[in-house]
Design a protein around this motif. Structure first.
Motif, PDB file in Angstrom:
ATOM      1  N   ALA A 251      60.320  41.686  47.471  1.00  0.00           N
ATOM      2  CA  ALA A 251      58.964  41.417  47.000  1.00  0.00           C
ATOM      3  C   ALA A 251      58.970  41.598  45.488  1.00  0.00           C
ATOM      4  O   ALA A 251      59.286  42.687  44.986  1.00  0.00           O
ATOM      5  CB  ALA A 251      57.960  42.373  47.637  1.00  0.00           C
ATOM      6  N   ALA A 252      58.676  40.530  44.751  1.00  0.00           N
ATOM      7  CA  ALA A 252      58.644  40.577  43.286  1.00  0.00           C
ATOM      8  C   ALA A 252      57.218  40.313  42.833  1.00  0.00           C
ATOM      9  O   ALA A 252      56.608  39.313  43.232  1.00  0.00           O
ATOM     10  CB  ALA A 252      59.604  39.553  42.701  1.00  0.00           C
ATOM     11  N   ASP A 273      47.827  48.553  35.986  1.00  0.00           N
ATOM     12  CA  ASP A 273      46.868  48.509  37.102  1.00  0.00           C
ATOM     13  C   ASP A 273      46.953  47.195  37.854  1.00  0.00           C
ATOM     14  O   ASP A 273      46.842  47.167  39.094  1.00  0.00           O
ATOM     15  CB  ASP A 273      45.449  48.726  36.577  1.00  0.00           C
ATOM     16  N   ASN A 274      47.147  46.080  37.120  1.00  0.00           N
ATOM     17  CA  ASN A 274      47.256  44.781  37.781  1.00  0.00           C
ATOM     18  C   ASN A 274      48.471  44.719  38.705  1.00  0.00           C
ATOM     19  O   ASN A 274      48.391  44.223  39.839  1.00  0.00           O
ATOM     20  CB  ASN A 274      47.359  43.666  36.740  1.00  0.00           C
ATOM     21  N   HIS A 275      49.599  45.226  38.231  1.00  0.00           N
ATOM     22  CA  HIS A 275      50.803  45.200  39.065  1.00  0.00           C
ATOM     23  C   HIS A 275      50.679  46.156  40.251  1.00  0.00           C
ATOM     24  O   HIS A 275      51.186  45.871  41.344  1.00  0.00           O
ATOM     25  CB  HIS A 275      52.038  45.523  38.217  1.00  0.00           C
ATOM     26  N   LEU A 276      49.981  47.253  40.027  1.00  0.00           N
ATOM     27  CA  LEU A 276      49.744  48.194  41.114  1.00  0.00           C
ATOM     28  C   LEU A 276      48.901  47.536  42.209  1.00  0.00           C
ATOM     29  O   LEU A 276      49.218  47.623  43.412  1.00  0.00           O
ATOM     30  CB  LEU A 276      49.036  49.433  40.555  1.00  0.00           C
ATOM     31  N   GLU A 277      47.847  46.842  41.797  1.00  0.00           N
ATOM     32  CA  GLU A 277      46.945  46.193  42.751  1.00  0.00           C
ATOM     33  C   GLU A 277      47.656  45.110  43.555  1.00  0.00           C
ATOM     34  O   GLU A 277      47.544  45.069  44.795  1.00  0.00           O
ATOM     35  CB  GLU A 277      45.761  45.591  41.991  1.00  0.00           C
ATOM     36  N   ILE A 278      48.391  44.229  42.864  1.00  0.00           N
ATOM     37  CA  ILE A 278      49.072  43.137  43.567  1.00  0.00           C
ATOM     38  C   ILE A 278      50.180  43.668  44.463  1.00  0.00           C
ATOM     39  O   ILE A 278      50.451  43.118  45.544  1.00  0.00           O
ATOM     40  CB  ILE A 278      49.632  42.119  42.556  1.00  0.00           C
ATOM     41  N   GLU A 495      49.016  33.536  36.400  1.00  0.00           N
ATOM     42  CA  GLU A 495      48.354  33.777  37.677  1.00  0.00           C
ATOM     43  C   GLU A 495      48.830  35.116  38.236  1.00  0.00           C
ATOM     44  O   GLU A 495      49.891  35.605  37.888  1.00  0.00           O
ATOM     45  CB  GLU A 495      48.671  32.666  38.684  1.00  0.00           C
ATOM     46  N   GLN A 496      48.013  35.698  39.106  1.00  0.00           N
ATOM     47  CA  GLN A 496      48.426  36.890  39.829  1.00  0.00           C
ATOM     48  C   GLN A 496      48.989  36.477  41.181  1.00  0.00           C
ATOM     49  O   GLN A 496      48.466  35.575  41.836  1.00  0.00           O
ATOM     50  CB  GLN A 496      47.242  37.839  40.038  1.00  0.00           C
ATOM     51  N   GLY A 497      50.071  37.142  41.575  1.00  0.00           N
ATOM     52  CA  GLY A 497      50.669  36.797  42.853  1.00  0.00           C
ATOM     53  C   GLY A 497      51.992  37.521  43.027  1.00  0.00           C
ATOM     54  O   GLY A 497      52.338  38.416  42.260  1.00  0.00           O
ATOM     55  N   ALA A 498      52.718  37.119  44.044  1.00  0.00           N
ATOM     56  CA  ALA A 498      53.998  37.780  44.336  1.00  0.00           C
ATOM     57  C   ALA A 498      54.949  36.793  44.975  1.00  0.00           C
ATOM     58  O   ALA A 498      54.543  35.841  45.657  1.00  0.00           O
ATOM     59  CB  ALA A 498      53.787  38.969  45.267  1.00  0.00           C
ATOM     60  N   LEU A 499      56.229  37.019  44.725  1.00  0.00           N
ATOM     61  CA  LEU A 499      57.298  36.325  45.421  1.00  0.00           C
ATOM     62  C   LEU A 499      57.711  37.207  46.587  1.00  0.00           C
ATOM     63  O   LEU A 499      58.066  38.366  46.391  1.00  0.00           O
ATOM     64  CB  LEU A 499      58.490  36.095  44.489  1.00  0.00           C
ATOM     65  N   LEU A 500      57.642  36.684  47.798  1.00  0.00           N
ATOM     66  CA  LEU A 500      57.957  37.470  48.985  1.00  0.00           C
ATOM     67  C   LEU A 500      58.813  36.597  49.894  1.00  0.00           C
ATOM     68  O   LEU A 500      58.336  35.595  50.433  1.00  0.00           O
ATOM     69  CB  LEU A 500      56.675  37.897  49.697  1.00  0.00           C
ATOM     70  N   ALA A 501      60.086  36.964  50.039  1.00  0.00           N
ATOM     71  CA  ALA A 501      60.975  36.083  50.798  1.00  0.00           C
ATOM     72  C   ALA A 501      62.244  36.814  51.211  1.00  0.00           C
ATOM     73  O   ALA A 501      62.606  37.844  50.641  1.00  0.00           O
ATOM     74  CB  ALA A 501      61.354  34.862  49.954  1.00  0.00           C
TER      75      ALA A 501
END
Length: 559
Positions: A251-252, A273-278, A495-501
């Motif tokens: 998860a990135a 805080d943004n990285h903590l939330e996502i 954008e806010q989001g994550a790489l999950l794979a």
């Protein structure tokens, strides 16, 4: 024998000389207005070959225009043609450098990079003028293109590979050559195709006096197209996954943030805080999808300041690792003293320990440190925008989670621009990396094209190295690429989001990585040796103009 016949026989050169003259390749010089125009158009075509335009097929055309513009009678004019090509290419390509540094450093960067094109132009013109445009010239000039591009990518102060030929090929079938021939081989291939196009066009335009002339110019153009089509069937080298471990689940996190202060370069307060939330949202998603994470990754500079100096922040990061039941790799800056710092990737374990730290090995000159600061301060006060020089790390980023007791996999770690340097990619693969993690902070470059260009570099290096690349940025673009170049997941810019794979793992070494620097060395040596051989030739392939021919005949008549 009549007197007129005797004169004609005396004026005719011996048969050996006639054969030598006929065999020597000659071409008509390019008119100077056309040469200057070709320099500008060629550089602009090269820009369009790179992201975000991705018109990769324009890069060989750009090189053909450059080489065609060099076929002028004046060496000084050839210098101007090369300089125009270089400026038209590198100044727009590196526009991102002006985001915080301003116009002068940006233009200086573009100009310095353009000087390498001037060097190439001088070397290539020497070979073409002395040897003509035959097959040997094609190989030598392509070797010289590799030599100058390799020099620019690694010298001085470690160089800057931005704009290397291979990085324009992220969407090209030529990319299938990357694991076999590396970045140097891709540059060589582009140069060969560009010269084939030039040979074809010169013949079709009637500018060649010998060799392939007239309609026969179709054949070099067809050969260029055929070479590209053949790469469609080039297989990837055999590259298997580790036994019983085909992938690792990563998860990135791309938390995004506000704009960076252009004066202090300080990270916005919301970045942590943004990285903590996502991250919390992503962990919840992983749990819903029944995914057991092996690693959580935050980008470069994602903590804002060193969490090891802030117990509360460190506890929050440890809590994330504990919740994920997987180690968390974050990016931060660490002060060494009042004038020096390190750019680091720091691993937080679920038990609160910090078992691994990687320090960036290749800081960017004039971006992260100022070489010869006192000298350059006399030229511009912009050097003081970088108030603390970044020191280079000394160890290859080889994060062996099995040795750390935190998993079974080995991840290579690179930070930001390091993904553009093939030697650094070679190092992590040689040290056992089964996947490559790239932490980046593209917020420094605003809404410019830097981020999408860097992402293309990550894709090219994934294919070249035979390793998946997880490229995670604070603000994007972020993506995961498989060893074959397939995009597995992506988050767009700002954008806010994550790489999950589940990210594929690989263990084999591609021929390009196994060869290390020797492909570049060999091709460069080929070009340089050919150049030296050309210097010994008394021939000139530039055809005389009718005026110079008449002047020569008049001088002979007077004698």
């Amino acid at each position: 024998m009549s007197r007129s016949s005797a004169r004609a026989t005396a004026a005719r050169p011996p048969a050996r000389q006639r054969g030598r003259a006929a065999a020597r390749d000659e071409f008509t010089p390019t008119p100077w207005p056309a040469a200057l125009l070709m320099g500008v158009l060629g550089g602009l075509c090269a820009v369009l070959a790179f992201p975000p335009y991705d018109l990769w097929m324009l890069l060989p055309i750009a090189l053909a225009l450059l080489l065609g513009g060099l076929l002028v009678r004046s060496a000084l004019l050839a210098v101007f043609v090369s300089l125009l090509w270089g400026l038209a290419f590198f100044v727009p390509l590196t526009e991102w450098a002006s985001t915080y540094a301003g116009a002068m450093p940006w233009l200086a960067l573009g100009t310095v990079q353009a000087l390498y094109i001037v060097l190439f132009g001088g070397l290539a013109r020497t070979v073409m003028v002395r040897r003509g445009l035959g097959p040997s010239t094609l190989v030598i000039v392509a070797g010289l293109w590799v030599a100058v591009e390799s020099l620019r990518s690694h010298w001085p102060w470690g160089g800057l590979p931005w704009g290397a030929s291979g990085f324009a090929l992220s969407s090209s079938p030529l990319l299938s050559l990357a694991p076999w021939v590396g970045m140097a081989g891709l540059a060589f291939a582009v140069a060969v195709i560009g010269q084939l196009l030039l040979l074809g066009v010169l013949a079709l335009l009637g500018r060649r006096r010998t060799g392939l002339v007239g309609f026969a110019g179709v054949w070099p153009c067809a050969a260029a197209v055929a070479l590209v089509l053949l790469t469609l069937v080039v297989p990837h080298p055999v590259n298997r996954a580790p036994s019983e471990r085909p992938s690792m689940t990563i998860a990135a996190i791309q938390g995004s943030m506000g704009e960076i202060d252009p004066v202090s370069y300080a990270m916005p307060d919301d970045v942590f805080d943004n990285h903590l939330e996502i991250t919390h949202q992503t962990l919840a998603t992983a749990q819903q999808q029944d995914m057991d994470l092996d690693l959580v990754v935050w980008p470069e500079d994602s903590t804002g300041w060193d969490p090891r100096q802030d117990p509360l922040m460190a506890e929050q990061l440890t809590a994330i690792a504990r919740e994920a039941d997987a180690p968390l790799l974050v990016g931060t800056q660490a002060a060494v003293d009042d004038n020096h710092r390190l750019n680091q990737a720091v691993l937080f374990a679920p038990d609160g320990s910090i078992p691994y730290t990687y320090s960036k090995r290749h800081p960017v000159p004039f971006g992260e440190y100022i070489p010869q600061r006192e000298l350059f301060r006399k030229i511009t006060d912009k050097v003081d925008l970088v108030s603390m020089d970044m020191l280079p790390g000394e160890e290859v980023g080889d994060m062996d989670l099995a040795a750390l007791g935190l998993g079974e996999d080995t991840a290579g770690v690179l930070i930001c621009f390091e993904i553009a340097y093939d030697n650094l990619v070679h190092d992590v693969v040689d040290d056992g990396a089964e996947v490559i993690i790239v932490q980046s902070n593209n917020a420094l470059f605003g809404h410019s094209h830097e981020a999408i260009q860097q992402l293309a570099e990550a894709k090219v290096m994934a294919v070249m190295s035979g390793r998946s690349v997880v490229h995670i940025s604070t603000v994007g673009h972020s993506a995961i690429f498989s060893p074959e170049g397939r995009r597995i997941d992506v988050v767009d810019h700002w954008e806010q989001g994550a790489l999950l794979a589940d990210v594929p793992l690989r263990t084999a070494t591609t021929p390009a990585v196994a060869a290390g620097p020797w492909i570049a060395v060999g091709l460069s040596a080929l070009g340089l040796l050919g150049l030296l051989a050309s210097l010994a030739s008394p021939h000139r392939a530039l055809a005389r103009t009718s005026r110079s021919s008449r002047s020569s005949r008049t001088s002979k008549d007077r004698r």
